[in-house]
Design an enzyme around this catalytic site. Sequence first.
Site, PDB file in Angstrom:
ATOM      1  N   GLN A   1     -10.211  -2.947   2.321  1.00  0.00           N
ATOM      2  CA  GLN A   1      -9.671  -3.593   3.518  1.00  0.00           C
ATOM      3  C   GLN A   1      -9.632  -2.664   4.732  1.00  0.00           C
ATOM      4  O   GLN A   1      -9.113  -3.033   5.777  1.00  0.00           O
ATOM      5  CB  GLN A   1      -8.299  -4.216   3.243  1.00  0.00           C
ATOM      6  CG  GLN A   1      -7.172  -3.235   3.017  1.00  0.00           C
ATOM      7  CD  GLN A   1      -5.910  -3.955   2.554  1.00  0.00           C
ATOM      8  OE1 GLN A   1      -5.849  -4.476   1.452  1.00  0.00           O
ATOM      9  NE2 GLN A   1      -4.891  -3.972   3.404  1.00  0.00           N
TER      10      GLN A   1
ATOM     11  N   GLN B   1       6.056 -11.736   6.823  1.00  0.00           N
ATOM     12  CA  GLN B   1       5.572 -12.468   8.007  1.00  0.00           C
ATOM     13  C   GLN B   1       4.903 -11.526   9.008  1.00  0.00           C
ATOM     14  O   GLN B   1       4.076 -11.932   9.817  1.00  0.00           O
ATOM     15  CB  GLN B   1       6.729 -13.203   8.694  1.00  0.00           C
ATOM     16  CG  GLN B   1       6.244 -14.130   9.803  1.00  0.00           C
ATOM     17  CD  GLN B   1       7.336 -14.530  10.757  1.00  0.00           C
ATOM     18  OE1 GLN B   1       8.408 -14.929  10.312  1.00  0.00           O
ATOM     19  NE2 GLN B   1       7.084 -14.426  12.052  1.00  0.00           N
TER      20      GLN B   1
ATOM     21  N   VAL C   1      11.171  -7.282   9.173  1.00  0.00           N
ATOM     22  CA  VAL C   1      12.302  -6.366   9.365  1.00  0.00           C
ATOM     23  C   VAL C   1      11.953  -5.424  10.516  1.00  0.00           C
ATOM     24  O   VAL C   1      10.839  -4.891  10.581  1.00  0.00           O
ATOM     25  CB  VAL C   1      12.591  -5.569   8.069  1.00  0.00           C
ATOM     26  CG1 VAL C   1      13.722  -4.575   8.293  1.00  0.00           C
ATOM     27  CG2 VAL C   1      12.920  -6.518   6.938  1.00  0.00           C
TER      28      VAL C   1
ATOM     29  N   HIS D   1       9.391  -3.393   3.257  1.00  0.00           N
ATOM     30  CA  HIS D   1       8.972  -3.589   1.866  1.00  0.00           C
ATOM     31  C   HIS D   1      10.189  -3.862   0.975  1.00  0.00           C
ATOM     32  O   HIS D   1      10.150  -4.726   0.096  1.00  0.00           O
ATOM     33  CB  HIS D   1       8.255  -2.343   1.330  1.00  0.00           C
ATOM     34  CG  HIS D   1       7.000  -1.985   2.067  1.00  0.00           C
ATOM     35  ND1 HIS D   1       6.884  -0.823   2.799  1.00  0.00           N
ATOM     36  CD2 HIS D   1       5.817  -2.622   2.190  1.00  0.00           C
ATOM     37  CE1 HIS D   1       5.666  -0.755   3.321  1.00  0.00           C
ATOM     38  NE2 HIS D   1       5.004  -1.836   2.973  1.00  0.00           N
TER      39      HIS D   1
ATOM     40  N   MET E   1       0.839  -1.200   0.000  1.00  0.00           N
ATOM     41  CA  MET E   1       0.000   0.000   0.000  1.00  0.00           C
ATOM     42  C   MET E   1       0.874   1.251   0.000  1.00  0.00           C
ATOM     43  O   MET E   1       0.387   2.346   0.313  1.00  0.00           O
ATOM     44  CB  MET E   1      -0.934  -0.011   1.205  1.00  0.00           C
ATOM     45  CG  MET E   1      -1.872  -1.220   1.189  1.00  0.00           C
ATOM     46  SD  MET E   1      -3.374  -0.964   2.130  1.00  0.00           S
ATOM     47  CE  MET E   1      -2.709  -0.723   3.745  1.00  0.00           C
TER      48      MET E   1
ATOM     49  N   SER F   1       6.717  -0.538  10.043  1.00  0.00           N
ATOM     50  CA  SER F   1       5.350  -0.455   9.530  1.00  0.00           C
ATOM     51  C   SER F   1       5.121   0.954   9.002  1.00  0.00           C
ATOM     52  O   SER F   1       5.652   1.919   9.565  1.00  0.00           O
ATOM     53  CB  SER F   1       4.361  -0.736  10.666  1.00  0.00           C
ATOM     54  OG  SER F   1       3.071  -0.288  10.307  1.00  0.00           O
ATOM     55  N   SER F   2       4.315   1.051   7.955  1.00  0.00           N
ATOM     56  CA  SER F   2       3.974   2.375   7.430  1.00  0.00           C
ATOM     57  C   SER F   2       3.271   3.189   8.514  1.00  0.00           C
ATOM     58  O   SER F   2       3.357   4.411   8.538  1.00  0.00           O
ATOM     59  CB  SER F   2       3.059   2.250   6.213  1.00  0.00           C
ATOM     60  OG  SER F   2       3.656   1.412   5.252  1.00  0.00           O
TER      61      SER F   2
ATOM     62  N   LEU G   1       6.605   3.181   1.604  1.00  0.00           N
ATOM     63  CA  LEU G   1       7.568   2.078   1.651  1.00  0.00           C
ATOM     64  C   LEU G   1       8.659   2.315   2.685  1.00  0.00           C
ATOM     65  O   LEU G   1       9.074   3.445   2.933  1.00  0.00           O
ATOM     66  CB  LEU G   1       8.208   1.889   0.266  1.00  0.00           C
ATOM     67  CG  LEU G   1       7.247   1.574  -0.879  1.00  0.00           C
ATOM     68  CD1 LEU G   1       8.017   1.339  -2.173  1.00  0.00           C
ATOM     69  CD2 LEU G   1       6.372   0.354  -0.563  1.00  0.00           C
TER      70      LEU G   1
HETATM   71  P1  AMP Z   1       1.553  -3.030   3.461  1.00  0.00           P
HETATM   72  O1  AMP Z   1       2.076  -1.982   2.537  1.00  0.00           O
HETATM   73  O2  AMP Z   1       1.612  -2.648   4.890  1.00  0.00           O
HETATM   74  O3  AMP Z   1       0.226  -3.576   3.019  1.00  0.00           O
HETATM   75  O4  AMP Z   1       2.564  -4.246   3.348  1.00  0.00           O
HETATM   76  C1  AMP Z   1       2.912  -4.790   2.111  1.00  0.00           C
HETATM   77  C2  AMP Z   1       3.723  -6.030   2.332  1.00  0.00           C
HETATM   78  O5  AMP Z   1       4.906  -5.689   3.061  1.00  0.00           O
HETATM   79  C3  AMP Z   1       2.991  -7.099   3.159  1.00  0.00           C
HETATM   80  O6  AMP Z   1       3.280  -8.379   2.616  1.00  0.00           O
HETATM   81  C4  AMP Z   1       3.583  -6.924   4.525  1.00  0.00           C
HETATM   82  O7  AMP Z   1       3.540  -8.092   5.319  1.00  0.00           O
HETATM   83  C5  AMP Z   1       5.015  -6.553   4.181  1.00  0.00           C
HETATM   84  N1  AMP Z   1       5.651  -5.872   5.305  1.00  0.00           N
HETATM   85  C6  AMP Z   1       5.201  -4.789   5.977  1.00  0.00           C
HETATM   86  N2  AMP Z   1       6.038  -4.475   6.991  1.00  0.00           N
HETATM   87  C7  AMP Z   1       7.038  -5.384   6.956  1.00  0.00           C
HETATM   88  C8  AMP Z   1       8.205  -5.610   7.748  1.00  0.00           C
HETATM   89  N3  AMP Z   1       8.509  -4.843   8.785  1.00  0.00           N
HETATM   90  N4  AMP Z   1       9.015  -6.646   7.415  1.00  0.00           N
HETATM   91  C9  AMP Z   1       8.715  -7.451   6.372  1.00  0.00           C
HETATM   92  N5  AMP Z   1       7.636  -7.287   5.587  1.00  0.00           N
HETATM   93  C10 AMP Z   1       6.800  -6.281   5.881  1.00  0.00           C
END
Ligand code: AMP
Length: 284
Positions: A59, A148, A176, A35, A28, A185-186, A31
């Site tokens: 969602q 994960q 990560v 990501h 989403m 996290s975003s 980044l």
């Molecule tokens: P999002 O943009 O939050 O929907 O995440 C997109 C993808 O990035 C999803 O598969 C998440 O699980 C992955 N993701 C988000 N944060 C992390 C992180 N800290 N480490 C690894 N993958 C992540």
Amino acid sequence: MIPIIRTIAELKRHIALISGGLAFVPTMGALHEGHLSLLRYANAHYPHTLLSIFVNPTQFGKNEDFDKYPRDLESDVALVAGSGIQLSGVFAPDIQSMYPYEQVPLVSFPFLSNKLCGKSRPGHFDGVSIVLLKLLNLIRPKALVMGQKDYQQTVIVRRLIEEFFIETELVVSPTVREPSGLAMSSRNQYLSTEERSLASELYACLQNLASRLEVGMKYEFIQKLCSEHAKSLSDKGIKMDYLEVLQAQDLEPFQELKSGMQYVVAIAAFVGNTRLIDNILKKL
Ligand code: AMP
């Protein structure tokens, strides 16, 4: 220059020109290193990597952060370009392209989404499922790379892939973290400095709880352990949503911990107004 693909027609043309395996990383946007780690995995293992950036409205719940979710395509693309990661393109559609009709079909896995995050975010995983079904149908990637960090999401998407006979391998890449242990996290952008340091307690709690798990422990005892750990977080000012230990494979409870089985220790909590999630996998 990384090609930015805006429409379904452009995406179809783009996919048709790609030969060899394509790895797909849906996001989403907003980044961060989490990501990028997925994109690096894709780059290292597949000839082509496609990133999507789409803040998927279906969602988000009514009172969630869809409107304020950070959106900055230009800086996202610049971050990837500066990282040395090679992309075949970035698919960044508008809502109309992904949802041409006002009424959205329901793709639901209630037996997997009626727990953990699904309890406090009704409909969230239905939104994830429908958007991924659309994206996977359009892109037909060899691999789908996900984090994960969103563990329940990976279980549901694995089932989606199986149920709809999609010819894609799901790769789940490790979480990560910041040096403090806080999962990237975003939504961490919403945290103040104090909240950010409080938020690192979530991972410390998961580690502590996971270290207590032993073969033969009964589910009821583990529930008590979870309550104690949750209480110590609440005492620090964190508003708990859940802290649970479940079978990793199907998110089901169990009678007692068994040798050779994998379990997920999962948490969701509000730090200030920001809802954060994290998890650890523990194989016994
Ligand atoms: P999002 O943009 O939050 O929907 O995440 C997109 C993808 O990035 C999803 O598969 C998440 O699980 C992955 N993701 C988000 N944060 C992390 C992180 N800290 N480490 C690894 N993958 C992540």
